[in-house]
Design a protein around this motif. Sequence first.
Motif, PDB file in Angstrom:
ATOM      1  N   SER A  24       2.754 -14.308   0.960  1.00 57.09           N
ATOM      2  CA  SER A  24       3.139 -13.049   0.318  1.00 57.09           C
ATOM      3  C   SER A  24       3.891 -13.274  -0.984  1.00 57.09           C
ATOM      4  N   GLY A  25       3.784 -14.449  -1.533  1.00 59.15           N
ATOM      5  CA  GLY A  25       4.486 -14.765  -2.770  1.00 59.15           C
ATOM      6  C   GLY A  25       3.665 -14.388  -3.996  1.00 59.15           C
ATOM      7  N   PRO A  26       4.050 -14.926  -5.145  1.00 57.86           N
ATOM      8  CA  PRO A  26       3.331 -14.598  -6.375  1.00 57.86           C
ATOM      9  C   PRO A  26       1.954 -15.228  -6.445  1.00 57.86           C
ATOM     10  N   GLY A  27       1.541 -15.996  -5.445  1.00 62.49           N
ATOM     11  CA  GLY A  27       0.232 -16.635  -5.454  1.00 62.49           C
ATOM     12  C   GLY A  27      -0.896 -15.698  -5.061  1.00 62.49           C
ATOM     13  N   ASP A  28      -0.583 -14.475  -4.631  1.00 62.68           N
ATOM     14  CA  ASP A  28      -1.635 -13.540  -4.250  1.00 62.68           C
ATOM     15  C   ASP A  28      -2.451 -13.139  -5.470  1.00 62.68           C
ATOM     16  N   ASP A  29      -3.765 -13.100  -5.281  1.00 60.69           N
ATOM     17  CA  ASP A  29      -4.660 -12.739  -6.377  1.00 60.69           C
ATOM     18  C   ASP A  29      -5.040 -11.273  -6.251  1.00 60.69           C
ATOM     19  N   PRO A  30      -4.685 -10.434  -7.228  1.00 63.22           N
ATOM     20  CA  PRO A  30      -5.004  -9.003  -7.127  1.00 63.22           C
ATOM     21  C   PRO A  30      -6.427  -8.662  -7.571  1.00 63.22           C
ATOM     22  N   THR A  31      -7.228  -9.654  -7.930  1.00 60.51           N
ATOM     23  CA  THR A  31      -8.581  -9.380  -8.434  1.00 60.51           C
ATOM     24  C   THR A  31      -9.445  -8.583  -7.454  1.00 60.51           C
ATOM     25  N   PRO A  32      -9.502  -8.921  -6.155  1.00 60.06           N
ATOM     26  CA  PRO A  32     -10.343  -8.115  -5.255  1.00 60.06           C
ATOM     27  C   PRO A  32      -9.921  -6.655  -5.187  1.00 60.06           C
ATOM     28  N   ASP A  33      -8.619  -6.406  -5.207  1.00 59.23           N
ATOM     29  CA  ASP A  33      -8.149  -5.020  -5.139  1.00 59.23           C
ATOM     30  C   ASP A  33      -8.516  -4.248  -6.400  1.00 59.23           C
ATOM     31  N   TYR A  34      -8.337  -4.883  -7.550  1.00 62.33           N
ATOM     32  CA  TYR A  34      -8.688  -4.217  -8.806  1.00 62.33           C
ATOM     33  C   TYR A  34     -10.193  -3.968  -8.904  1.00 62.33           C
ATOM     34  N   MET A  35     -10.981  -4.929  -8.499  1.00 60.50           N
ATOM     35  CA  MET A  35     -12.432  -4.758  -8.554  1.00 60.50           C
ATOM     36  C   MET A  35     -12.906  -3.715  -7.554  1.00 60.50           C
ATOM     37  N   ASN A  36     -12.230  -3.634  -6.423  1.00 62.59           N
ATOM     38  CA  ASN A  36     -12.570  -2.612  -5.432  1.00 62.59           C
ATOM     39  C   ASN A  36     -12.291  -1.217  -5.986  1.00 62.59           C
ATOM     40  N   LEU A  37     -11.134  -1.046  -6.604  1.00 63.41           N
ATOM     41  CA  LEU A  37     -10.788   0.238  -7.212  1.00 63.41           C
ATOM     42  C   LEU A  37     -11.727   0.576  -8.359  1.00 63.41           C
ATOM     43  N   LEU A  38     -12.002  -0.408  -9.204  1.00 59.97           N
ATOM     44  CA  LEU A  38     -12.908  -0.190 -10.335  1.00 59.97           C
ATOM     45  C   LEU A  38     -14.316   0.152  -9.850  1.00 59.97           C
ATOM     46  N   GLY A  39     -14.752  -0.499  -8.777  1.00 52.23           N
ATOM     47  CA  GLY A  39     -16.064  -0.198  -8.204  1.00 52.23           C
ATOM     48  C   GLY A  39     -16.142   1.223  -7.681  1.00 52.23           C
ATOM     49  N   MET A  40     -15.071   1.686  -7.065  1.00 52.96           N
ATOM     50  CA  MET A  40     -15.070   3.070  -6.561  1.00 52.96           C
ATOM     51  C   MET A  40     -15.064   4.078  -7.709  1.00 52.96           C
ATOM     52  N   ILE A  41     -14.341   3.764  -8.769  1.00 51.06           N
ATOM     53  CA  ILE A  41     -14.319   4.662  -9.934  1.00 51.06           C
ATOM     54  C   ILE A  41     -15.704   4.723 -10.578  1.00 51.06           C
ATOM     55  N   PHE A  42     -16.325   3.561 -10.765  1.00 50.99           N
ATOM     56  CA  PHE A  42     -17.676   3.532 -11.338  1.00 50.99           C
ATOM     57  C   PHE A  42     -18.675   4.244 -10.423  1.00 50.99           C
ATOM     58  N   SER A  43     -18.510   4.092  -9.109  1.00 47.19           N
ATOM     59  CA  SER A  43     -19.409   4.766  -8.163  1.00 47.19           C
ATOM     60  C   SER A  43     -19.308   6.281  -8.291  1.00 47.19           C
ATOM     61  N   MET A  44     -18.086   6.778  -8.376  1.00 42.50           N
ATOM     62  CA  MET A  44     -17.912   8.219  -8.504  1.00 42.50           C
ATOM     63  C   MET A  44     -18.458   8.722  -9.832  1.00 42.50           C
TER      64      MET A  44
END
Length: 105
Positions: A24-44
């Motif tokens: 749970s430190g700063p090593g977490d990569d937020p890329t999957p979460d951002y791409m998931n959100l971006l994918g949902m926005i593009f889908s809509m």
Amino acid sequence: MSTNSVNDPRRPNKITRYKPPSSSGPGDDPTPDYMNLLGMIFSMCGLMMKLKWCAWCAVYCSFISFANSRASEDTKQTLSSFMLSISAVVMSYLQNPQPMTPPWQ
């Protein structure tokens, strides 16, 4: 055996037990979460505005989100994003089966 213990360079007082870094430190990569959100926005956008390029971008973002996600994460959100993007592509081509025109034309 006695000569082997005399020449042993290891020091028992310097031995420390390995502790894995916390996840749970700063090593977490937020890329999957951002791409998931971006994918949902593009889908809509693809569904609502019937933009085929948005639907294809949503599929691309969903693949990136799936590829970068960890096995321990919950797959329900990634799967729903992927299915939403596929439905955006299918619905945009069902309504207008013509080939996609580039957005700059």
